[in-house]
Design a protein around this motif. Structure first.
Motif, PDB file in Angstrom:
ATOM      1  N   SER A 341       0.846  -1.197   0.000  1.00  0.00           N
ATOM      2  CA  SER A 341       0.000   0.000   0.000  1.00  0.00           C
ATOM      3  C   SER A 341       0.877   1.241   0.000  1.00  0.00           C
ATOM      4  O   SER A 341       2.002   1.221   0.503  1.00  0.00           O
ATOM      5  N   LEU A 342       0.344   2.311  -0.560  1.00  0.00           N
ATOM      6  CA  LEU A 342       0.961   3.634  -0.454  1.00  0.00           C
ATOM      7  C   LEU A 342       0.080   4.559   0.389  1.00  0.00           C
ATOM      8  O   LEU A 342       0.241   5.773   0.335  1.00  0.00           O
ATOM      9  N   VAL A 343      -0.840   3.969   1.150  1.00  0.00           N
ATOM     10  CA  VAL A 343      -1.687   4.724   2.072  1.00  0.00           C
ATOM     11  C   VAL A 343      -1.039   4.666   3.452  1.00  0.00           C
ATOM     12  O   VAL A 343      -0.879   3.573   4.013  1.00  0.00           O
ATOM     13  N   PRO A 344      -0.622   5.787   4.024  1.00  0.00           N
ATOM     14  CA  PRO A 344       0.113   5.755   5.299  1.00  0.00           C
ATOM     15  C   PRO A 344      -0.572   4.948   6.387  1.00  0.00           C
ATOM     16  O   PRO A 344       0.082   4.169   7.091  1.00  0.00           O
ATOM     17  N   GLN A 345      -1.894   5.097   6.556  1.00  0.00           N
ATOM     18  CA  GLN A 345      -2.573   4.381   7.644  1.00  0.00           C
ATOM     19  C   GLN A 345      -2.443   2.873   7.484  1.00  0.00           C
ATOM     20  O   GLN A 345      -2.279   2.146   8.472  1.00  0.00           O
ATOM     21  N   GLN A 346      -2.506   2.382   6.263  1.00  0.00           N
ATOM     22  CA  GLN A 346      -2.422   0.943   6.045  1.00  0.00           C
ATOM     23  C   GLN A 346      -1.019   0.417   6.338  1.00  0.00           C
ATOM     24  O   GLN A 346      -0.857  -0.674   6.910  1.00  0.00           O
ATOM     25  N   VAL A 347      -0.002   1.166   5.969  1.00  0.00           N
ATOM     26  CA  VAL A 347       1.372   0.757   6.268  1.00  0.00           C
ATOM     27  C   VAL A 347       1.628   0.859   7.772  1.00  0.00           C
ATOM     28  O   VAL A 347       2.252  -0.018   8.377  1.00  0.00           O
ATOM     29  N   GLN A 348       1.136   1.929   8.385  1.00  0.00           N
ATOM     30  CA  GLN A 348       1.278   2.090   9.838  1.00  0.00           C
ATOM     31  C   GLN A 348       0.568   0.963  10.577  1.00  0.00           C
ATOM     32  O   GLN A 348       1.059   0.467  11.606  1.00  0.00           O
ATOM     33  N   ALA A 349      -0.582   0.533  10.059  1.00  0.00           N
ATOM     34  CA  ALA A 349      -1.317  -0.556  10.697  1.00  0.00           C
ATOM     35  C   ALA A 349      -0.531  -1.862  10.626  1.00  0.00           C
ATOM     36  O   ALA A 349      -0.565  -2.667  11.563  1.00  0.00           O
ATOM     37  N   ALA A 350       0.173  -2.080   9.518  1.00  0.00           N
ATOM     38  CA  ALA A 350       0.986  -3.288   9.404  1.00  0.00           C
ATOM     39  C   ALA A 350       2.091  -3.302  10.464  1.00  0.00           C
ATOM     40  O   ALA A 350       2.322  -4.313  11.134  1.00  0.00           O
ATOM     41  N   LEU A 351       2.765  -2.174  10.620  1.00  0.00           N
ATOM     42  CA  LEU A 351       3.794  -2.075  11.657  1.00  0.00           C
ATOM     43  C   LEU A 351       3.188  -2.217  13.049  1.00  0.00           C
ATOM     44  O   LEU A 351       3.743  -2.892  13.925  1.00  0.00           O
ATOM     45  N   ALA A 352       2.043  -1.583  13.249  1.00  0.00           N
ATOM     46  CA  ALA A 352       1.406  -1.627  14.560  1.00  0.00           C
ATOM     47  C   ALA A 352       0.951  -3.038  14.911  1.00  0.00           C
ATOM     48  O   ALA A 352       1.078  -3.469  16.062  1.00  0.00           O
ATOM     49  N   PHE A 353       0.432  -3.783  13.942  1.00  0.00           N
ATOM     50  CA  PHE A 353       0.016  -5.145  14.251  1.00  0.00           C
ATOM     51  C   PHE A 353       1.213  -6.011  14.613  1.00  0.00           C
ATOM     52  O   PHE A 353       1.139  -6.835  15.544  1.00  0.00           O
ATOM     53  N   ALA A 354       2.313  -5.845  13.891  1.00  0.00           N
ATOM     54  CA  ALA A 354       3.518  -6.608  14.242  1.00  0.00           C
ATOM     55  C   ALA A 354       3.922  -6.325  15.685  1.00  0.00           C
ATOM     56  O   ALA A 354       4.241  -7.236  16.452  1.00  0.00           O
ATOM     57  N   ALA A 355       3.896  -5.049  16.054  1.00  0.00           N
ATOM     58  CA  ALA A 355       4.309  -4.675  17.412  1.00  0.00           C
ATOM     59  C   ALA A 355       3.285  -5.110  18.457  1.00  0.00           C
ATOM     60  O   ALA A 355       3.638  -5.693  19.491  1.00  0.00           O
ATOM     61  N   THR A 356       2.009  -4.843  18.211  1.00  0.00           N
ATOM     62  CA  THR A 356       1.002  -5.141  19.227  1.00  0.00           C
ATOM     63  C   THR A 356       0.816  -6.637  19.443  1.00  0.00           C
ATOM     64  O   THR A 356       0.593  -7.083  20.572  1.00  0.00           O
ATOM     65  N   SER A 357       0.900  -7.424  18.385  1.00  0.00           N
ATOM     66  CA  SER A 357       0.723  -8.865  18.553  1.00  0.00           C
ATOM     67  C   SER A 357       1.829  -9.451  19.419  1.00  0.00           C
ATOM     68  O   SER A 357       1.580 -10.364  20.218  1.00  0.00           O
ATOM     69  N   VAL A 358       3.031  -8.907  19.274  1.00  0.00           N
ATOM     70  CA  VAL A 358       4.132  -9.359  20.139  1.00  0.00           C
ATOM     71  C   VAL A 358       3.895  -8.902  21.571  1.00  0.00           C
ATOM     72  O   VAL A 358       4.053  -9.674  22.530  1.00  0.00           O
ATOM     73  N   GLU A 359       3.504  -7.649  21.752  1.00  0.00           N
ATOM     74  CA  GLU A 359       3.297  -7.131  23.107  1.00  0.00           C
ATOM     75  C   GLU A 359       2.094  -7.795  23.783  1.00  0.00           C
ATOM     76  O   GLU A 359       2.124  -8.087  24.976  1.00  0.00           O
ATOM     77  N   TYR A 360       1.043  -8.038  23.024  1.00  0.00           N
ATOM     78  CA  TYR A 360      -0.150  -8.672  23.595  1.00  0.00           C
ATOM     79  C   TYR A 360       0.170 -10.065  24.127  1.00  0.00           C
ATOM     80  O   TYR A 360      -0.323 -10.476  25.189  1.00  0.00           O
ATOM     81  N   THR A 361       0.983 -10.812  23.394  1.00  0.00           N
ATOM     82  CA  THR A 361       1.292 -12.185  23.810  1.00  0.00           C
ATOM     83  C   THR A 361       2.454 -12.263  24.797  1.00  0.00           C
ATOM     84  O   THR A 361       2.743 -13.353  25.304  1.00  0.00           O
ATOM     85  N   ARG A 362       3.098 -11.126  25.079  1.00  0.00           N
ATOM     86  CA  ARG A 362       4.264 -11.147  25.969  1.00  0.00           C
ATOM     87  C   ARG A 362       3.896 -11.683  27.359  1.00  0.00           C
ATOM     88  O   ARG A 362       4.624 -12.491  27.946  1.00  0.00           O
ATOM     89  N   HIS A 363       2.792 -11.220  27.918  1.00  0.00           N
ATOM     90  CA  HIS A 363       2.392 -11.613  29.273  1.00  0.00           C
ATOM     91  C   HIS A 363       1.083 -12.405  29.278  1.00  0.00           C
ATOM     92  O   HIS A 363       0.410 -12.458  30.303  1.00  0.00           O
ATOM     93  N   LEU A 364       0.723 -12.990  28.144  1.00  0.00           N
ATOM     94  CA  LEU A 364      -0.505 -13.764  28.056  1.00  0.00           C
ATOM     95  C   LEU A 364      -0.347 -15.053  28.881  1.00  0.00           C
ATOM     96  O   LEU A 364       0.515 -15.885  28.598  1.00  0.00           O
ATOM     97  N   SER A 365      -1.157 -15.184  29.928  1.00  0.00           N
ATOM     98  CA  SER A 365      -1.001 -16.297  30.864  1.00  0.00           C
ATOM     99  C   SER A 365      -1.990 -17.414  30.561  1.00  0.00           C
ATOM    100  O   SER A 365      -2.937 -17.252  29.778  1.00  0.00           O
ATOM    101  N   ALA A 366      -1.757 -18.542  31.217  1.00  0.00           N
ATOM    102  CA  ALA A 366      -2.684 -19.663  31.074  1.00  0.00           C
ATOM    103  C   ALA A 366      -4.074 -19.273  31.557  1.00  0.00           C
ATOM    104  O   ALA A 366      -5.093 -19.690  30.983  1.00  0.00           O
ATOM    105  N   ALA A 367      -4.143 -18.468  32.604  1.00  0.00           N
ATOM    106  CA  ALA A 367      -5.445 -18.010  33.104  1.00  0.00           C
ATOM    107  C   ALA A 367      -6.130 -17.116  32.077  1.00  0.00           C
ATOM    108  O   ALA A 367      -7.348 -17.194  31.885  1.00  0.00           O
ATOM    109  N   ASP A 368      -5.359 -16.240  31.412  1.00  0.00           N
ATOM    110  CA  ASP A 368      -5.938 -15.384  30.368  1.00  0.00           C
ATOM    111  C   ASP A 368      -6.552 -16.241  29.271  1.00  0.00           C
ATOM    112  O   ASP A 368      -7.628 -15.927  28.740  1.00  0.00           O
TER     113      ASP A 368
END
Length: 404
Positions: A341-368
């Motif tokens: 994409s050449l649409v900034p929001q779409q490229v930013q979303a790709a970077l953000a998903f890479a970052a957030t998916s890692v951060e979201y699963t960083r402390h994801l516990s068995a109880a979660d």
């Protein structure tokens, strides 16, 4: 005490007694009388009687002992001491080898050979290992090259666009620990190629470089950033560049994509990497909606890759490259799912998903996972809504109706 009497042995064929000195031993170890032995075939080499002989390419018949060291032709079944390897078929004798062509690279015979740039023909093994298609046509060229001889004269080139295999020492930007590397594939009109390259280089500085890539046809380049953390990417990447490239006629389509490399050092442990891999693969539908591209030959959501997530998290890298997550790079995981994409929001979303998916699963516990359905997309979306720094991702998810 009575004197013992030796009994003559019996022939193992006819059972008649035979004087010990006249016993004939066969290759198979049988002990026969001369008459029975005379009815057997004799090896053309050792002349011993034998029940089985095998024909050779020299039209001789050998016993099993003399045949040691000989090999059977996979085509005519005759035995030979001069065997030839054939790529794509069984090994053959010299006579049968004449029906096959030789690879001009490795010299081996081959069932099939393929024409490559320059007129030579190569076997399937060399074709797979050493060649790829020209970036402009289907001619096979060396992997380190970009264009065949015919296309090289007509294709626009620029000193600022490096070869496909160019890989400089990385310059890290931001504080980490998770670093992202953006690969953005862009197509350009041939007449605007030089302007597009000059514009990109003027905006990127030392943050990124440009490369050729065979998937970008008929004309274009891949924009590759040095590693940067998410905050640095959002603040310092020259986002207005994408609009300027659009004004020059640059575009993206279904043939090109966005790849985001995620640094392995950004994970706390193999268990964290496993949770991340599993989260992405478990949520194929919303992830591909967000990516604006469903599972394809370039980024497959393979059940086998999903089943191997634990091994891949532990460092196993022997997997196909074109998966949703390419685990082959030694320093990164490559998230390959996004359409370009050449649409900034779409490229930013790709970077953000890479970052957030890692951060979201960083402390994801068995109880979660057990009590709060932590693997599910709705749990991730709820978590995301409390983190405004990732707003480009949430905005894109809402626009694509995958924010619930």
């Amino acid at each position: 005490m009575p004197t013992s009497t030796l009994i003559d042995p019996a022939c193992e064929e006819c059972s008649d007694p035979v004087i010990e000195t006249r016993v004939v031993s066969t290759v198979e170890g049988e002990r026969l009388c001369p008459a029975c032995a005379e009815n057997l075939t004799r090896c053309d080499d050792c002349t011993a009687p034998t029940r089985t002989t095998t024909r050779t390419v020299a039209d001789t018949f050998l016993c099993s002992e003399c045949l040691i060291g000989w090999e059977q032709c996979g085509e005519c079944d005759v035995y030979t001491q001069d065997i030839h390897t054939v790529i794509g078929a069984a090994d053959v004798c010299t006579n049968c080898a004449q029906a096959y062509s030789s690879c001009d690279d490795c010299g081996h015979l081959a069932v099939d050979t393929y024409s490559v740039d320059g007129g030579n023909r190569v076997c399937s093994t060399c074709e797979y290992d050493d060649y790829r298609e020209c970036s402009d046509c289907f001619t096979l060229i060396r992997r380190e090259e970009s264009y065949c001889e015919s296309c090289l004269d007509t294709h626009p080139s620029h000193a600022g666009v490096h070869d496909y295999d160019y890989k400089p020492a990385p310059h890290f930007h931001g504080d980490g620990p998770l670093y992202l590397g953006l690969e953005l594939e862009i197509k350009t009109p041939p007449r605007q190629f030089d302007n597009a390259v000059d514009t990109a280089l003027a905006h990127l500085g030392n943050l990124a470089y440009l490369k050729e890539d065979s998937s970008i046809r008929p004309c274009g380049f891949e924009l590759v950033t040095h590693p940067m953390d998410y905050a640095y990417a959002q603040a310092r990447f020259p986002w207005p560049l994408l609009g300027r490239l659009r004004l020059l006629g640059c575009y993206t389509d279904t043939d090109v994509g966005i790849h985001v490399h995620v640094s392995r050092t950004g994970f706390d442990s193999p268990a964290h990497a496993y949770r991340w891999l599993k989260f992405v693969y478990r949520n194929e539908d919303p992830v591909t909606t967000l990516a604006r591209r469903h599972s394809s030959q370039w980024a497959e959501f393979s059940p086998y890759a999903r089943s191997q997530a634990l091994d891949h998290a532990k460092g196993e890298r022997s997997a196909a490259r074109y998966q949703a997550i390419n685990v082959r790079p030694p320093e990164t995981f490559e998230l390959r799912i996004f359409a370009s994409s050449l649409v900034p929001q779409q490229v930013q979303a790709a970077l953000a998903f890479a970052a957030t998916s890692v951060e979201y699963t960083r402390h994801l516990s068995a109880a979660d996972i057990a009590r709060r359905r932590g693997w599910e997309w709705t749990a991730f979306t709820t978590w995301l809504r409390t983190r405004p720094q990732y707003s480009p991702l949430l905005t894109e998810m809402e626009a694509l109706k995958c924010a619930s």
